[in-house]
Write a protein that holds these residues in place. Structure first.
Motif, short mmCIF file in Angstrom:
data_model
loop_
_atom_site.label_atom_id
_atom_site.label_comp_id
_atom_site.label_asym_id
_atom_site.label_seq_id
_atom_site.Cartn_x
_atom_site.Cartn_y
_atom_site.Cartn_z
N ILE A 10 15.65 -11.91 55.66
CA ILE A 10 15.34 -11.02 54.41
C ILE A 10 15.21 -9.74 55.00
N LYS A 11 16.39 -8.82 55.15
CA LYS A 11 16.27 -7.58 55.81
C LYS A 11 15.94 -6.28 55.05
N CYS A 12 15.75 -6.21 53.87
CA CYS A 12 15.77 -4.92 53.08
C CYS A 12 15.36 -5.02 51.71
N SER A 13 14.93 -3.99 50.69
CA SER A 13 14.37 -4.10 49.60
C SER A 13 15.47 -4.64 48.73
N GLY A 14 16.82 -4.66 48.84
CA GLY A 14 18.03 -5.20 48.04
C GLY A 14 17.83 -6.80 48.50
N THR A 38 8.30 -5.89 59.96
CA THR A 38 7.99 -6.54 61.04
C THR A 38 9.46 -7.21 61.53
N PRO A 39 9.68 -7.47 62.69
CA PRO A 39 11.03 -7.95 63.39
C PRO A 39 11.31 -9.23 62.81
N ALA A 40 10.34 -10.04 62.47
CA ALA A 40 10.46 -11.38 61.80
C ALA A 40 10.68 -11.37 60.52
N LYS A 41 10.43 -10.25 59.55
CA LYS A 41 10.36 -10.20 58.33
C LYS A 41 9.57 -11.54 57.87
#
Length: 68
Positions: A10-14, A38-41
């Motif tokens: 999961i990379k972003c708020s979208g 964090t890089p690991a999300k």
């Protein structure tokens, strides 16, 4: 109860918006959070749930989660 953590893509708020309904349905509102800084999300959950339940909920939104 111990908090469970999962590495996600999961990379972003979208992306977070897409997965929110699925995690709320499976775990309940306010029982989980994703740290996008964090890089690991990292997805942290605060309720009793199997790793499989969490993985399936995240997969329904098109993302992956692996237990730490």
């Amino acid at each position: 109860m111990e908090t469970q953590q999962f590495i996600t893509d999961i990379k972003c708020s979208g992306c977070l918006g897409k997965v929110t309904p699925h995690l709320n349905e499976a775990l309940g509102e306010n029982n989980w959070e994703v740290d996008l800084n964090t890089p690991a999300k990292t997805l942290s959950i605060k309720v009793e749930a199997t790793a499989e339940t969490v993985k399936k909920s995240v997969q329904k939104a098109g993302f992956k989660a692996e237990k730490l």
